[in-house]
Scaffold this motif. Sequence first.
Motif, PDB file in Angstrom:
ATOM      1  N   LYS A 169       0.869  -1.177   0.000  1.00 39.28           N
ATOM      2  CA  LYS A 169       0.000   0.000   0.000  1.00 39.28           C
ATOM      3  C   LYS A 169       0.902   1.222   0.000  1.00 39.28           C
ATOM      4  N   PHE A 170       0.830   1.996  -1.077  1.00 39.42           N
ATOM      5  CA  PHE A 170       1.598   3.235  -1.194  1.00 39.42           C
ATOM      6  C   PHE A 170       0.615   4.397  -1.154  1.00 39.42           C
ATOM      7  N   ASP A 171       0.637   5.137  -0.054  1.00 36.94           N
ATOM      8  CA  ASP A 171      -0.289   6.260   0.100  1.00 36.94           C
ATOM      9  C   ASP A 171       0.489   7.565   0.030  1.00 36.94           C
ATOM     10  N   SER A 172      -0.234   8.658  -0.195  1.00 34.62           N
ATOM     11  CA  SER A 172       0.373   9.984  -0.223  1.00 34.62           C
ATOM     12  C   SER A 172       0.194  10.669   1.120  1.00 34.62           C
ATOM     13  N   LEU A 173       1.180  11.467   1.505  1.00 32.84           N
ATOM     14  CA  LEU A 173       1.101  12.198   2.765  1.00 32.84           C
ATOM     15  C   LEU A 173       0.224  13.435   2.652  1.00 32.84           C
ATOM     16  N   TYR A 174      -0.020  13.887   1.445  1.00 34.53           N
ATOM     17  CA  TYR A 174      -0.645  15.186   1.260  1.00 34.53           C
ATOM     18  C   TYR A 174      -2.079  15.044   0.789  1.00 34.53           C
ATOM     19  N   ALA A 175      -2.940  15.895   1.337  1.00 28.46           N
ATOM     20  CA  ALA A 175      -4.339  15.876   0.924  1.00 28.46           C
ATOM     21  C   ALA A 175      -4.509  16.530  -0.438  1.00 28.46           C
ATOM     22  N   PHE A 176      -3.667  17.538  -0.737  1.00 25.89           N
ATOM     23  CA  PHE A 176      -3.786  18.257  -1.998  1.00 25.89           C
ATOM     24  C   PHE A 176      -2.396  18.477  -2.590  1.00 25.89           C
ATOM     25  N   ILE A 177      -2.286  18.253  -3.869  1.00 24.91           N
ATOM     26  CA  ILE A 177      -1.035  18.499  -4.580  1.00 24.91           C
ATOM     27  C   ILE A 177      -1.359  19.293  -5.841  1.00 24.91           C
ATOM     28  N   ASN A 178      -0.526  20.272  -6.141  1.00 22.10           N
ATOM     29  CA  ASN A 178      -0.709  21.019  -7.389  1.00 22.10           C
ATOM     30  C   ASN A 178      -0.156  20.183  -8.534  1.00 22.10           C
ATOM     31  N   LEU A 179      -1.021  19.425  -9.152  1.00 23.86           N
ATOM     32  CA  LEU A 179      -0.578  18.493 -10.190  1.00 23.86           C
ATOM     33  C   LEU A 179      -0.511  19.138 -11.577  1.00 23.86           C
ATOM     34  N   ASN A 180      -1.098  20.315 -11.705  1.00 23.02           N
ATOM     35  CA  ASN A 180      -1.133  20.977 -13.017  1.00 23.02           C
ATOM     36  C   ASN A 180      -1.637  20.037 -14.108  1.00 23.02           C
ATOM     37  N   ASP A 181      -2.592  19.181 -13.705  1.00 23.60           N
ATOM     38  CA  ASP A 181      -3.211  18.221 -14.617  1.00 23.60           C
ATOM     39  C   ASP A 181      -2.226  17.198 -15.158  1.00 23.60           C
ATOM     40  N   ASN A 182      -1.026  17.110 -14.581  1.00 20.19           N
ATOM     41  CA  ASN A 182      -0.077  16.079 -15.008  1.00 20.19           C
ATOM     42  C   ASN A 182      -0.466  14.736 -14.424  1.00 20.19           C
ATOM     43  N   ILE A 183      -0.209  13.683 -15.167  1.00 17.28           N
ATOM     44  CA  ILE A 183      -0.456  12.332 -14.683  1.00 17.28           C
ATOM     45  C   ILE A 183       0.855  11.796 -14.134  1.00 17.28           C
ATOM     46  N   LEU A 184       0.980  11.783 -12.801  1.00 17.78           N
ATOM     47  CA  LEU A 184       2.210  11.349 -12.159  1.00 17.78           C
ATOM     48  C   LEU A 184       2.216   9.858 -11.869  1.00 17.78           C
ATOM     49  N   GLY A 185       1.033   9.280 -11.713  1.00 14.00           N
ATOM     50  CA  GLY A 185       0.951   7.908 -11.231  1.00 14.00           C
ATOM     51  C   GLY A 185       1.359   6.853 -12.235  1.00 14.00           C
ATOM     52  N   ASP A 186       1.402   7.191 -13.515  1.00 16.61           N
ATOM     53  CA  ASP A 186       1.737   6.173 -14.519  1.00 16.61           C
ATOM     54  C   ASP A 186       3.138   5.609 -14.322  1.00 16.61           C
ATOM     55  N   GLU A 187       4.063   6.432 -13.821  1.00 16.97           N
ATOM     56  CA  GLU A 187       5.410   5.927 -13.557  1.00 16.97           C
ATOM     57  C   GLU A 187       5.352   4.773 -12.548  1.00 16.97           C
ATOM     58  N   LEU A 188       4.545   4.934 -11.499  1.00 16.07           N
ATOM     59  CA  LEU A 188       4.391   3.879 -10.496  1.00 16.07           C
ATOM     60  C   LEU A 188       3.698   2.657 -11.098  1.00 16.07           C
ATOM     61  N   ILE A 245      -2.942   1.927  -3.979  1.00 16.91           N
ATOM     62  CA  ILE A 245      -2.137   3.114  -4.287  1.00 16.91           C
ATOM     63  C   ILE A 245      -3.003   4.358  -4.116  1.00 16.91           C
ATOM     64  N   SER A 246      -2.356   5.478  -3.924  1.00 21.79           N
ATOM     65  CA  SER A 246      -3.082   6.721  -3.677  1.00 21.79           C
ATOM     66  C   SER A 246      -3.756   7.220  -4.953  1.00 21.79           C
ATOM     67  N   ALA A 247      -4.974   7.713  -4.816  1.00 18.40           N
ATOM     68  CA  ALA A 247      -5.690   8.289  -5.958  1.00 18.40           C
ATOM     69  C   ALA A 247      -5.194   9.677  -6.305  1.00 18.40           C
ATOM     70  N   ILE A 248      -4.406  10.280  -5.427  1.00 15.88           N
ATOM     71  CA  ILE A 248      -4.020  11.677  -5.593  1.00 15.88           C
ATOM     72  C   ILE A 248      -3.053  11.886  -6.764  1.00 15.88           C
ATOM     73  N   TRP A 249      -2.335  10.815  -7.167  1.00 12.71           N
ATOM     74  CA  TRP A 249      -1.302  10.979  -8.185  1.00 12.71           C
ATOM     75  C   TRP A 249      -1.858  10.983  -9.606  1.00 12.71           C
ATOM     76  N   LYS A 250      -3.057  10.538  -9.786  1.00 15.63           N
ATOM     77  CA  LYS A 250      -3.724  10.474 -11.098  1.00 15.63           C
ATOM     78  C   LYS A 250      -3.054   9.467 -12.034  1.00 15.63           C
ATOM     79  N   TYR A 251      -3.892   8.777 -12.775  1.00 13.96           N
ATOM     80  CA  TYR A 251      -3.426   7.708 -13.654  1.00 13.96           C
ATOM     81  C   TYR A 251      -4.184   7.770 -14.971  1.00 13.96           C
ATOM     82  N   SER A 252      -3.493   7.366 -16.041  1.00 19.03           N
ATOM     83  CA  SER A 252      -4.156   7.294 -17.338  1.00 19.03           C
ATOM     84  C   SER A 252      -4.878   5.955 -17.467  1.00 19.03           C
ATOM     85  N   ILE A 253      -5.815   5.902 -18.386  1.00 15.34           N
ATOM     86  CA  ILE A 253      -6.502   4.638 -18.671  1.00 15.34           C
ATOM     87  C   ILE A 253      -5.491   3.607 -19.169  1.00 15.34           C
ATOM     88  N   ASP A 254      -4.574   4.045 -20.033  1.00 17.04           N
ATOM     89  CA  ASP A 254      -3.558   3.122 -20.576  1.00 17.04           C
ATOM     90  C   ASP A 254      -2.674   2.571 -19.457  1.00 17.04           C
TER      91      ASP A 254
END
Length: 478
Positions: free
Chosen positions: A381-400, A417-426
């Motif tokens: 289980k990999f969670d994020s420490l932060y409730a809000f992150i300025n993601l600038n609409d970038n998809i960070l989670g695909d690397e993970l 895994i944390s939902a905060i990092w955002k992931y693509s469908i692919d």
Amino acid sequence: MEKLNLDCFVIIFNELRDKKSLHSCLLVNKEWCHLIVPILWKNFFYYEEIEEDKTIFYNTILSLLSSSTKQILNDNDIKLPLTKFLKPPLFNYISFCKFPKYDIVNGIISMILKNNNNHDKRYLLEQEIYKSFIIQCKNIKELYWKTSQPLPLFPGASTCFSQLHKLNINLDYVNSNSLQEMAKYCKSLNELSVRNPKDSTGLISLIDAQKNLKEIFLYSIKFRERTYEKLSNTLSRKVNLLKLELSNIIIIPPSFLKSLINLTTIYIFFNEVDEQDDDIKKIKEFQRCLAISEFPNLQFLSIYWLLSFKELAKLIEKTNENLLHLDIYNTHRNVKNTGMLIISIANNCPKIKTLRTYIEPKDFIYVKSLLLNCKYLEVVKFDSLYAFINLNDNILGDELLNILAEFSPKFLTNITISAIWKYSIDGFIRLFESYKERNLRHFNLCKNYDYDITEDHKVIIKKYIDEGIIRNSTCTFY
């Protein structure tokens, strides 16, 4: 052969937890009756399903009170139910019971006195009930002690409590003198639990008296302003302890940890911390002691609320590659060195099976070596420490996701895994396709405030559930 058969029946009957089945066996013959009655009464507390059962139980207990006890109660205007038996009871049922917990005794008192809040009457009735159990119960193994009654001073206490293996005490009720008395003949505890501990002489005497104490649990409802110097020194002498649990307890000085080199299990929870200078200072001191402690046999480690992972990483370096489970919960939002912890686990925990921790996108780079080196991982289980992150609409989670898809060991079938990092469908598809040959038992996302997955993500998860590649996921219910 007959004796052997009876022993076999005892083993079988003890495994049955269905009251109806046991009652049916009870009627087979006299021999079976004598085997099953003690089992039914020992396990009565498993069967408390309806109020009628409790009432019958309570009345039976009251009917077995001694004549002298009934007279004492009658003289003090405490009227017992008029329970009549056509014949005297065939068994001394009380002698078969586990020692009653507080709520059972309180239930009997409430049934008799109902809304009568006369303190003296309630105390006397409670006292006589406990006395009856102590006289008739021999060599009990477990005691949940939540009463101000001086149980060790009652007749029969030395026989009743001398073989205790498990003792749970609430020190909001039990005084120091009672604990000192208990220490005189209770010396064989394996497990001791203390709720709201105090640095009292009685508690110290009880712990010191134990010859084979393996597990100790210290709980406080809230983070209390107390010091436990005597308790700390006493625990440092229990070098054969295997399991330690502290909940909202800061032991001062925490250096006692250095003595407990044989611990295999540690649970530490600080869930009522106020982020004030004093509390933070205490937790920092506790973390420093973790860093200089060595637990070469440590297998299970759970910690709730940390300021830094640096000390934890140093501790893990000295676990002699034995760590199997690591759980970190609700950590301080500004915690540091999350990547250092992942590196330490990757380098020092080849047998680890369960890992729940917090990481950030900058730590994804370390996950690859973790997955390659820890080949027995089953749950992450990999969670994020932060409730809000300025993601600038970038998809960070695909690397993970890509790292998990390419390098996950064969036993890793439970991923959160944390939902905060955002992931693509692919990214989802690549991960799920990589599990076609072994299947994911669980796939979940940690929800973080307003961050969520889209309906398209849910459709993909549902598709792989329908195909049997994912067995279970809560994501489709968000």
